[in-house]
Design a protein around this motif. Structure first.
Motif, PDB file in Angstrom:
ATOM      1  N   VAL A  37      -5.580   0.808   4.947  1.00 33.26           N
ATOM      2  CA  VAL A  37      -4.726  -0.151   4.331  1.00 33.26           C
ATOM      3  C   VAL A  37      -4.206   0.510   3.006  1.00 33.26           C
ATOM      4  CG1 VAL A  37      -4.886  -2.308   3.096  1.00 33.26           C
ATOM      5  CG2 VAL A  37      -5.901  -2.006   5.259  1.00 33.26           C
ATOM      6  N   ILE A  72      -0.948  -3.175   6.124  1.00 32.68           N
ATOM      7  CA  ILE A  72      -2.013  -3.390   6.671  1.00 32.68           C
ATOM      8  C   ILE A  72      -1.764  -2.913   8.424  1.00 32.68           C
ATOM      9  CG2 ILE A  72      -3.927  -5.128   7.557  1.00 32.68           C
ATOM     10  CD1 ILE A  72      -2.930  -6.823   5.350  1.00 32.68           C
ATOM     11  N   SER A  79       2.122  -2.569  12.013  1.00 33.26           N
ATOM     12  CA  SER A  79       1.480  -2.919  10.939  1.00 33.26           C
ATOM     13  C   SER A  79       1.827  -4.288  10.232  1.00 33.26           C
ATOM     14  CB  SER A  79       1.619  -2.027   9.882  1.00 33.26           C
ATOM     15  OG  SER A  79       2.862  -1.560   9.626  1.00 33.26           O
TER      16      SER A  79
END
Length: 239
Positions: A37, A72, A79
């Motif tokens: 992340v 993320i 993502s």
């Protein structure tokens, strides 16, 4: 004494075993095989207009966006990227433009109007990577109206013998906050390229699904059906 030596041997053996044992820390936010992340910042320019206007450079109000992001990873290809941005929207309109030449004198006149609408926007983009560095994205954007201004400007440029003199008149007024809907929902579509794991460029088009004006209690045929639309181009830096 034998018991003392036996105890020391057991302690020494335990320490040696502990040094050979590796400790693995698992990040619950990262799936196996994906990137970690990342947090970051982004900023860039806006070219905004209203939905009822033609797509033309004459109707583009230039502004900017800036804020923070979090990327993320969901897998190696997908993502999720939520953002929080300060977002300048609005529109520009050239109401009239004329040019008249009499003898050696040319007079150009232009009347221009600009509306500036400032929002806090929260895009929620799902990104898909066809390649390692290139991605396409789509998702909703939720915005809250902060404030705005209406500006007008009239310019007269007179050219005689190669010498130009310019006269400008302008006005500015705050937009009544009660006349604009507080919440705005839009849909964004974009693409981007990461030059390095930290630095990238992004282009995005966002079209609002919510009308700008607060027309509650107004007859349907008298409502302002304008919505915001904006082209964005900017840079981002991920930590």
């Amino acid at each position: 004494m034998k018991k003392l030596f036996l105890g020391l041997a057991i302690v020494a053996g335990s320490l040696a075993f502990a040094q050979e044992t590796k400790t693995t820390v698992t990040n619950p936010l990262v799936s196996k095989g994906t990137d970690p992340v990342k947090f970051g910042i982004k900023a860039g320019g806006n070219a905004a207009s209203f939905s009822e206007q033609e797509l033309s450079t004459k109707n583009q109000k230039i502004g900017f966006h800036a804020g923070v992001l979090m990327n993320i990873p969901l897998s190696q290809k997908f993502s999720l990227q939520p953002e929080v941005l300060y977002n300048e929207l609005g529109a520009r309109s050239v109401i009239s433009s004329s040019e008249v030449t009499t003898g050696s004198t040319t007079v150009k006149k232009q009347d221009e109007y600009k509306a500036s609408l400032n929002y806090i926007s929260v895009p929620l983009m799902l990104q898909m990577k066809p390649t390692k560095n290139f991605y396409i994205e789509a998702g909703p954007e939720f915005s809250y109206f902060l404030n705005g201004k209406n500006k007008g400007e009239s310019t007269i440029a007179t050219t005689t013998g190669g010498v130009t003199t310019t006269q400008t008149e302008s006005y500015s007024e705050d937009i009544d906050k009660d006349a604009i809907k507080k919440f705005n929902i839009g849909l964004g579509l974009g693409l981007g390229y990461d030059f390095t794991p930290n630095v990238g460029i992004n282009a995005r088009y966002v079209n609002s699904l919510t009308h700008i004006a607060n027309n509650s209690g107004v007859a349907e045929d008298a409502k302002n059906i304008n919505t915001n639309r904006v082209f964005q181009l900017g840079l981002n830096y991920k930590f």
